[in-house]
Scaffold this motif. Structure first.
Motif, PDB file in Angstrom:
ATOM      1  N   MET A   1       0.849  -1.189   0.000  1.00 40.11           N
ATOM      2  CA  MET A   1       0.000   0.000   0.000  1.00 40.11           C
ATOM      3  C   MET A   1       0.888   1.243   0.000  1.00 40.11           C
ATOM      4  O   MET A   1       1.020   1.927   1.011  1.00 40.11           O
ATOM      5  CB  MET A   1      -0.913  -0.004   1.239  1.00 40.11           C
ATOM      6  N   ASP A   2       1.525   1.518  -1.126  1.00 42.99           N
ATOM      7  CA  ASP A   2       2.421   2.676  -1.201  1.00 42.99           C
ATOM      8  C   ASP A   2       1.625   3.968  -1.327  1.00 42.99           C
ATOM      9  O   ASP A   2       0.569   4.000  -1.953  1.00 42.99           O
ATOM     10  CB  ASP A   2       3.353   2.548  -2.415  1.00 42.99           C
ATOM     11  N   VAL A 157       3.624  -7.861   9.731  1.00 44.15           N
ATOM     12  CA  VAL A 157       3.801  -6.637   8.956  1.00 44.15           C
ATOM     13  C   VAL A 157       3.994  -7.083   7.517  1.00 44.15           C
ATOM     14  O   VAL A 157       4.575  -8.144   7.245  1.00 44.15           O
ATOM     15  CB  VAL A 157       5.012  -5.814   9.479  1.00 44.15           C
ATOM     16  N   CYS A 158       3.477  -6.315   6.573  1.00 45.80           N
ATOM     17  CA  CYS A 158       3.551  -6.674   5.157  1.00 45.80           C
ATOM     18  C   CYS A 158       4.994  -6.974   4.743  1.00 45.80           C
ATOM     19  O   CYS A 158       5.926  -6.285   5.153  1.00 45.80           O
ATOM     20  CB  CYS A 158       2.988  -5.525   4.316  1.00 45.80           C
ATOM     21  N   ALA A 159       5.165  -8.000   3.908  1.00 45.19           N
ATOM     22  CA  ALA A 159       6.508  -8.435   3.512  1.00 45.19           C
ATOM     23  C   ALA A 159       7.172  -7.481   2.517  1.00 45.19           C
ATOM     24  O   ALA A 159       8.363  -7.618   2.234  1.00 45.19           O
ATOM     25  CB  ALA A 159       6.439  -9.840   2.900  1.00 45.19           C
ATOM     26  N   SER A 160       6.428  -6.500   2.001  1.00 46.74           N
ATOM     27  CA  SER A 160       7.041  -5.532   1.087  1.00 46.74           C
ATOM     28  C   SER A 160       7.978  -4.604   1.852  1.00 46.74           C
ATOM     29  O   SER A 160       7.671  -4.181   2.968  1.00 46.74           O
ATOM     30  CB  SER A 160       5.952  -4.701   0.405  1.00 46.74           C
ATOM     31  N   ASP A 161       9.132  -4.261   1.236  1.00 48.04           N
ATOM     32  CA  ASP A 161      10.092  -3.355   1.884  1.00 48.04           C
ATOM     33  C   ASP A 161       9.550  -1.947   2.033  1.00 48.04           C
ATOM     34  O   ASP A 161      10.035  -1.168   2.847  1.00 48.04           O
ATOM     35  CB  ASP A 161      11.381  -3.265   1.048  1.00 48.04           C
ATOM     36  N   THR A 162       8.575  -1.595   1.205  1.00 44.75           N
ATOM     37  CA  THR A 162       8.101  -0.209   1.189  1.00 44.75           C
ATOM     38  C   THR A 162       6.684  -0.103   1.734  1.00 44.75           C
ATOM     39  O   THR A 162       5.927   0.776   1.345  1.00 44.75           O
ATOM     40  CB  THR A 162       8.150   0.372  -0.239  1.00 44.75           C
ATOM     41  N   CYS A 163       6.333  -0.985   2.651  1.00 49.85           N
ATOM     42  CA  CYS A 163       4.976  -0.975   3.203  1.00 49.85           C
ATOM     43  C   CYS A 163       5.052  -1.314   4.683  1.00 49.85           C
ATOM     44  O   CYS A 163       5.691  -2.298   5.057  1.00 49.85           O
ATOM     45  CB  CYS A 163       4.116  -2.002   2.477  1.00 49.85           C
ATOM     46  N   SER A 164       4.449  -0.489   5.495  1.00 50.36           N
ATOM     47  CA  SER A 164       4.483  -0.756   6.943  1.00 50.36           C
ATOM     48  C   SER A 164       3.133  -1.263   7.453  1.00 50.36           C
ATOM     49  O   SER A 164       2.871  -1.234   8.643  1.00 50.36           O
ATOM     50  CB  SER A 164       4.907   0.500   7.712  1.00 50.36           C
ATOM     51  N   ALA A 165       2.274  -1.740   6.534  1.00 55.86           N
ATOM     52  CA  ALA A 165       0.934  -2.190   6.945  1.00 55.86           C
ATOM     53  C   ALA A 165       1.039  -3.353   7.925  1.00 55.86           C
ATOM     54  O   ALA A 165       1.705  -4.356   7.665  1.00 55.86           O
ATOM     55  CB  ALA A 165       0.133  -2.604   5.717  1.00 55.86           C
ATOM     56  N   ARG A 166       0.366  -3.200   9.041  1.00 56.83           N
ATOM     57  CA  ARG A 166       0.238  -4.297   9.989  1.00 56.83           C
ATOM     58  C   ARG A 166      -1.077  -5.009   9.714  1.00 56.83           C
ATOM     59  O   ARG A 166      -2.057  -4.374   9.323  1.00 56.83           O
ATOM     60  CB  ARG A 166       0.194  -3.760  11.427  1.00 56.83           C
ATOM     61  N   TRP A 178       1.304 -10.705   2.712  1.00 55.70           N
ATOM     62  CA  TRP A 178       1.126  -9.353   2.181  1.00 55.70           C
ATOM     63  C   TRP A 178      -0.104  -8.694   2.793  1.00 55.70           C
ATOM     64  O   TRP A 178      -1.088  -9.365   3.080  1.00 55.70           O
ATOM     65  CB  TRP A 178       0.923  -9.416   0.664  1.00 55.70           C
ATOM     66  N   CYS A 179      -0.024  -7.354   2.877  1.00 51.94           N
ATOM     67  CA  CYS A 179      -1.211  -6.634   3.337  1.00 51.94           C
ATOM     68  C   CYS A 179      -2.332  -6.879   2.341  1.00 51.94           C
ATOM     69  O   CYS A 179      -3.487  -7.022   2.723  1.00 51.94           O
ATOM     70  CB  CYS A 179      -0.902  -5.150   3.507  1.00 51.94           C
ATOM     71  N   SER A 180      -2.007  -6.919   1.051  1.00 58.39           N
ATOM     72  CA  SER A 180      -3.005  -7.268   0.050  1.00 58.39           C
ATOM     73  C   SER A 180      -2.317  -7.988  -1.103  1.00 58.39           C
ATOM     74  O   SER A 180      -1.255  -7.560  -1.562  1.00 58.39           O
ATOM     75  CB  SER A 180      -3.743  -6.017  -0.443  1.00 58.39           C
ATOM     76  N   GLY A 183      -2.296  -5.762  -4.181  1.00 56.96           N
ATOM     77  CA  GLY A 183      -1.406  -4.597  -4.101  1.00 56.96           C
ATOM     78  C   GLY A 183       0.028  -5.039  -3.955  1.00 56.96           C
ATOM     79  O   GLY A 183       0.696  -5.391  -4.924  1.00 56.96           O
ATOM     80  N   CYS A 184       0.519  -5.047  -2.704  1.00 57.80           N
ATOM     81  CA  CYS A 184       1.929  -5.348  -2.448  1.00 57.80           C
ATOM     82  C   CYS A 184       2.341  -6.718  -2.988  1.00 57.80           C
ATOM     83  O   CYS A 184       3.441  -6.882  -3.487  1.00 57.80           O
ATOM     84  CB  CYS A 184       2.210  -5.276  -0.958  1.00 57.80           C
ATOM     85  N   GLY A 185       1.466  -7.722  -2.888  1.00 58.46           N
ATOM     86  CA  GLY A 185       1.813  -9.055  -3.369  1.00 58.46           C
ATOM     87  C   GLY A 185       2.158  -9.049  -4.844  1.00 58.46           C
ATOM     88  O   GLY A 185       3.185  -9.575  -5.257  1.00 58.46           O
TER      89      GLY A 185
END
Ligand SMILES: [Zn+2]
Length: 202
Positions: A1-2, A157-166, A178-180, A183-185
């Motif tokens: 979710m950037d 926490v989302c596995a993307s490096d640029t996402c801090s979604a819990r 992934w948060c989604s 999206g991030c996935g």
């Protein structure tokens, strides 16, 4: 979710940037401070934001009045919850300071009882409206956080490096990364695909 790179900060209002994929209110709440790894974008900008967020999160039926003090209290609670989230992600116990902050708000989760007359002329005990609805909302968040820390192994926490979604992993195998996934996935899968293409000699 950037978030967009050229977002004018600080935000004037937060609502357009709220998102709801955490699987429980306590983590949707921590996600109102976005991009924690970089710009730390505050989306509970003013009291009206907090009031509307509590309704959008389905914790309150109508938008409450929110003073600056209650907004500050909400942010304090949110960061106390997040400190517990960070500790849980690191496999550590929830800090005492988090438990103290939750215990402070927990009493406001319950509503007082009152009497009502029933249609047939009898009497029933019902729950009254909370005296301070916004504070009641904070109490409900504290209660949800307390229950969540009882199953802390599902906090992610989302596995993307640029996402801090819990988020709270409710998948049966506890394997959500992934948060989604849309999206991030997807973004991450595309990144990996490009990396593989580069590594393959043409
Ligand atoms: Zn993400």
């Amino acid at each position: 979710m950037d978030l967009p790179a050229h977002l004018p900060l600080p935000l004037e209002r937060g609502a357009p940037w709220w998102y709801w994929l955490a699987g429980r209110p306590a983590l949707d709440f921590t996600n109102t401070l976005r991009e924690r790894w970089n710009r730390r974008v505050e989306t509970l900008v003013c009291g009206e934001d907090l009031g509307e967020w509590l309704v959008a999160a389905e914790l309150l039926p109508a938008t409450p009045a929110v003073t600056d003090d209650v907004l500050e209290r909400a942010r304090t609670l949110r960061e106390a919850i997040d400190a517990g989230v960070v500790a849980s992600l690191a496999g550590q116990p929830v800090p005492d300071a988090t438990l103290i902050a939750l215990a402070r708000e927990l009493p406001h989760a319950t509503r007082p009882e009152t009497l009502t007359r029933t249609e047939d002329g009898g009497v029933a005990v019902v729950l009254a409206e909370p005296a301070a609805p916004a504070v009641h909302g904070l109490g409900l968040l504290a209660r949800d956080a307390a229950e969540m820390f009882g199953a802390a192994e599902r906090i992610r926490v989302c596995a993307s490096d640029t996402c801090s979604a819990r988020f709270f992993d409710r998948s049966p195998a506890a394997g959500r990364r992934w948060c989604s996934s849309r999206g991030c996935g997807n973004v991450e899968k595309a990144r990996r695909h490009r990396r593989r293409q580069k590594e393959t000699p043409q």
